[in-house]
Write an enzyme that holds these catalytic residues in place. Sequence first.
Site, PDB file in Angstrom:
ATOM      1  N   ASN A 135     -12.635  -7.418  -2.593  1.00 53.68           N
ATOM      2  CA  ASN A 135     -12.148  -6.075  -2.899  1.00 53.68           C
ATOM      3  C   ASN A 135     -11.145  -5.956  -4.039  1.00 53.68           C
ATOM      4  O   ASN A 135     -11.014  -4.882  -4.614  1.00 53.68           O
ATOM      5  CB  ASN A 135     -11.510  -5.462  -1.648  1.00 53.68           C
ATOM      6  CG  ASN A 135     -12.488  -5.323  -0.508  1.00 53.68           C
ATOM      7  OD1 ASN A 135     -13.472  -4.606  -0.614  1.00 53.68           O
ATOM      8  ND2 ASN A 135     -12.241  -6.011   0.590  1.00 53.68           N
ATOM      9  N   TYR A 136     -10.410  -7.016  -4.354  1.00 52.35           N
ATOM     10  CA  TYR A 136      -9.283  -6.854  -5.275  1.00 52.35           C
ATOM     11  C   TYR A 136      -9.350  -7.696  -6.548  1.00 52.35           C
ATOM     12  O   TYR A 136      -8.793  -7.320  -7.560  1.00 52.35           O
ATOM     13  CB  TYR A 136      -7.970  -7.148  -4.540  1.00 52.35           C
ATOM     14  CG  TYR A 136      -7.665  -6.116  -3.495  1.00 52.35           C
ATOM     15  CD1 TYR A 136      -7.181  -4.863  -3.858  1.00 52.35           C
ATOM     16  CD2 TYR A 136      -7.893  -6.363  -2.146  1.00 52.35           C
ATOM     17  CE1 TYR A 136      -6.922  -3.896  -2.912  1.00 52.35           C
ATOM     18  CE2 TYR A 136      -7.641  -5.401  -1.191  1.00 52.35           C
ATOM     19  CZ  TYR A 136      -7.154  -4.171  -1.576  1.00 52.35           C
ATOM     20  OH  TYR A 136      -6.907  -3.209  -0.635  1.00 52.35           O
ATOM     21  N   ILE A 137      -9.981  -8.847  -6.504  1.00 49.31           N
ATOM     22  CA  ILE A 137     -10.081  -9.688  -7.703  1.00 49.31           C
ATOM     23  C   ILE A 137     -11.338  -9.295  -8.468  1.00 49.31           C
ATOM     24  O   ILE A 137     -12.431  -9.286  -7.898  1.00 49.31           O
ATOM     25  CB  ILE A 137     -10.138 -11.180  -7.330  1.00 49.31           C
ATOM     26  CG1 ILE A 137      -8.851 -11.609  -6.610  1.00 49.31           C
ATOM     27  CG2 ILE A 137     -10.349 -12.035  -8.570  1.00 49.31           C
ATOM     28  CD1 ILE A 137      -8.910 -13.015  -6.036  1.00 49.31           C
ATOM     29  N   ARG A 144       0.863  -1.178   0.000  1.00 47.15           N
ATOM     30  CA  ARG A 144       0.000   0.000   0.000  1.00 47.15           C
ATOM     31  C   ARG A 144       0.897   1.225   0.000  1.00 47.15           C
ATOM     32  O   ARG A 144       2.044   1.155   0.423  1.00 47.15           O
ATOM     33  CB  ARG A 144      -0.885   0.019   1.241  1.00 47.15           C
ATOM     34  CG  ARG A 144      -1.852  -1.144   1.263  1.00 47.15           C
ATOM     35  CD  ARG A 144      -2.743  -1.066   2.489  1.00 47.15           C
ATOM     36  NE  ARG A 144      -3.652  -2.199   2.489  1.00 47.15           N
ATOM     37  CZ  ARG A 144      -4.752  -2.277   1.756  1.00 47.15           C
ATOM     38  NH1 ARG A 144      -5.078  -1.284   0.961  1.00 47.15           N
ATOM     39  NH2 ARG A 144      -5.517  -3.344   1.806  1.00 47.15           N
TER      40      ARG A 144
END
EC number: 5.6.2.1
Length: 778
Positions: free
Chosen positions: A735-737, A430
Site C-alpha cells: 500500500n505505501y511503497i 494518520r
Amino acid sequence: MNSSDEEDIALSRLAKKSSSITSASTYEDDEDDDIPLAKKSRKKRVESDYEEDEDEVPLKKLSNGRAKKQVKTETKVKKEPKSANKSKSTSKKDTKVKKEKTTVKKESKATSTKVKEESKTQSDSQASVKSETPEEDQGYKWWEVNQEEEGDGYIKWQTLEHNGVMFPPPYEPLPSHVKLYYNNKPVNLPPEAEEVAGFYGAMLETDHAKNPVFQKNFFNDFLEVLKECGGCGVEIKKFEKLDFSKMYAHFEKLREEKKAMSREEKKRIKEEKEKEEEPYRTCYLNGRKELVGNFRIEPPGLFRGRGAHPKTGKLKRRVVSEQVTLNLGKDAKIPEPPAGHQWGEIRHDNEVTWLAMWKENISDSLKYVRFANNSSVKGQSDFKKFETARKLRDHVDSIRKDYTKMLKSEKMQDRQMATAMYLIDVFALRAGGEKGEDEADTVGCCSLRYEHVTLKPPNKVIFDLLGKDSIRFYQEVEVDKQVFKNLRIFKKSPKQPGDDLFDRINPSLVNRQLQNYMKGLTAKVFRTYNASKTMQDQIDIIENEGTVAEKVAKFNAANRTVAILCNHQRTVSKTHGDSVQRINDKLKKFMWQKIRLKKMILQLEPKLKKKDSKYFEEIDDLIKEDIEHIHHTIIKRQREQAKKKLERDNEKLKLEGKPLLTESDIKDKLDKIDELEKEYQKELKTGKPIVTKNATVEKLKQQIETLENRILNVSIQLKDKEDNSEVSLGTSKMNYIDPRLIVMFSKKFDVPIEKLFTKTLREKFIWAIESADENWRF
C-alpha cells in the site's frame, strides 16, 4: 470487495529527518509567554463544512459518548460541479486503440509501444457474461496509453456487465443426535437459532470463545435470534449453563474427515467449487474482460475483530439479495437473483467503480464488490496514487518551512494545525478521526487524547495508545522543542484524561490545509510519500554485493525501516517458535552433514588435519545427543515419505480399478532405510562415517562448499525471520511503497522479482514490473 487495512496508527519515529523541520527555539521552564493570544477558555465551536476526500472518509458513524469535536472554520471549500469533470471524460471505442504516448514510461528508455487491437464486442442480448479465461484480454496494457487522454473525470466507464454476486449456501441442520444442552438437558432449537449456536460450538476451544466479551456479545445475539424464531420451549437465562460439547465434537469429526480426504477427493471438490464460482470471477468493462475482486457475499458467523474489539462475538447476519444493490450498464442483462428473491436495487452509476453493495450489521457500514487488485481499474488507481505522492517532492520543502513557522502562531488553531502536520510528516501518523463507543479505540493524530501523550523535558514525548489492529503502541521519541512546548500547552488545565489534545482541528481541516499546497494532497498521501522516500533512501545505501539471499535480507531490512515508520506491527504468530525451531534443526542437519564430509576427508588423507587444522577445527562441535537426534529425524522422515508414496500410488490404483499395494510391496525401500539406520548407529559409536567408493578429497570439498552456502542462506533466513517477527512487511509493500522502487531494486541488484513480490503482488503491480528499469527514481 474492499478490505480495509487503513485503520492503523503510525507513530514510529523516522530514523533521521531533514533539519528543515527542526525549530531553533529552546526549551524554557516558564512558557506562559509562549501561549497563543487566541488561547482562552474552551468555547463552543462550529463544525467544518469541508468534505473529506473519498478515500479518507471511513464508512462508520463518527459519534461517540463524548461531545463531538467542533472546529472553528473561516472559509468553506466549494465542491466542484460534476459537469466540469464530466466534460473531461472520453468516449471509448471498442474497435482500435491508437498508438499512444507512454505515460508510465521507463526513465532511461524513451520508447513507445503499440496497444493491441480491441476487437471484442459484447452483445446486449447476451444471457450472461462469458466465462472465457481472462488471459484473452490481458493484452490491454493501460500503462502504455496516455493517461491524460484516458481522462480523470467523474465518468469511470461506458459499459459494465457482470453476473452479480455469489451467496453462501443455505444452512443445513445438524444431525438429530447433535444437540445444544442447557442445564444438562438437550434443547430442540429452531434452525435459525441452531445455526448461531453452531457458530460458537465450532470454535469452542479457541481463544475467542474463551473471551468474556465475545461470550457476552454472542449470548445476547443468540437470545435475540431465539426470540425472533419463537423460542425453543426452554427458558435460557445463563450462558454458563449452556453446553456446546456435543456440537464441538460433531464439528471436530467433520474437520478430521476433511483432513483424511484423499487427494483425488480434494481435487474433485476444488474443481466443483471453481466451476460454481466461474461465472462470477469476471466481468466486462467497456467490452474488455476484467477480473472481479471478492465476489462472494460474506457468510453468516460470529464477528471476531482484531485486538480488543468491543463487538467481538456479535452475530454477522446472513445477507439476502433484497439487501444487495447491483451496479451495471443500462443495456446489460440484469443477473437472476436466487430463486424466490429479488435484488434490493439496480443502479446504472458510471461515476463509481463498484459492482455490488450491501450494508453489514456489525458496524452498520457498506460493503462493496469491486474490481480485482490486478484489474486495469485498480492498477490505474494505484498508479495515480503513487504519482500524486511523487509530486509532493516539489512541495515538501515549502510545506515544512511553513508549518515550522506556524508552530509559533498567535492563533491556537494554527498552532495545533502546524503541530499535527509535524507529527504526520515526521512520525507518519494518520490524520485520525473520532471513534464510536462500539468501535475499537484506535487512535490517529487528530484523535490523540490527553492520556495518550506523556511529556519528558526537555523534548521527549512518550506515545502510549492502541495502534493498528488494536495492538498497543508504546514509544519514546524526541521532537522539535517548539512542538514539545505546544504539546505542553495543549495538555494544560482544565484538560484532563479523556479530552482531545487537538480540539481546534479535525482530519478534514488538516487535509484542507495540505490541499492549499497541492491538489489531492492529504495526510494519507504524505504517509505514502514518506514511506516511498524512506525506501528510496534505504536502497541508495545498500551495497550491490553478496549472494541473492544476502541482497534479499538487505532489502527486507530497508522494508522493515518503512514498516516501523508506518507502525505496521503484528503479534508474534503462535507458530513462530515452531518455525524457528525447524530452521534451527535444518541448520544443525547441514552442519552435521558438513562435519561428516570432513571426517570422510580425514579418513582418506589423515595428514590434512595437521596441515590445515583450522579447516577441521569444527569436527567436534556437535555433541552426541544432537547427532543422535539428527539420525532419528532423517530415518523417521524417510519412513513417512515411503508410506505417503504408497498411499498416493494406492489412490491412483483405486481409481484405475487395479489391486492395491501393501507394505510388502515396498519392502526393498523399507529394508534400505533399516540398513541406513544401522549404519548411523555404528557411525555414532565409532565416530567414523563410511566413505563411498568413488569419493575423493576434491569431490568432498566441493560438497562441503555447497553445504556452506546453504548454511549461510538458512542463517540469513533465520535472522530475517527473527527480525520481522513483530513487524509486517507486506502492508507497506502493498500500500505505501511505490512498487517501481522494488522493481528497480530487482533489476539493479539482479534479484529475481519472485524473491521480492508474491504472485499476488506480481499480478497487482504488473504495470510497475513492465515500466520501471534499474535507474528509476521515486
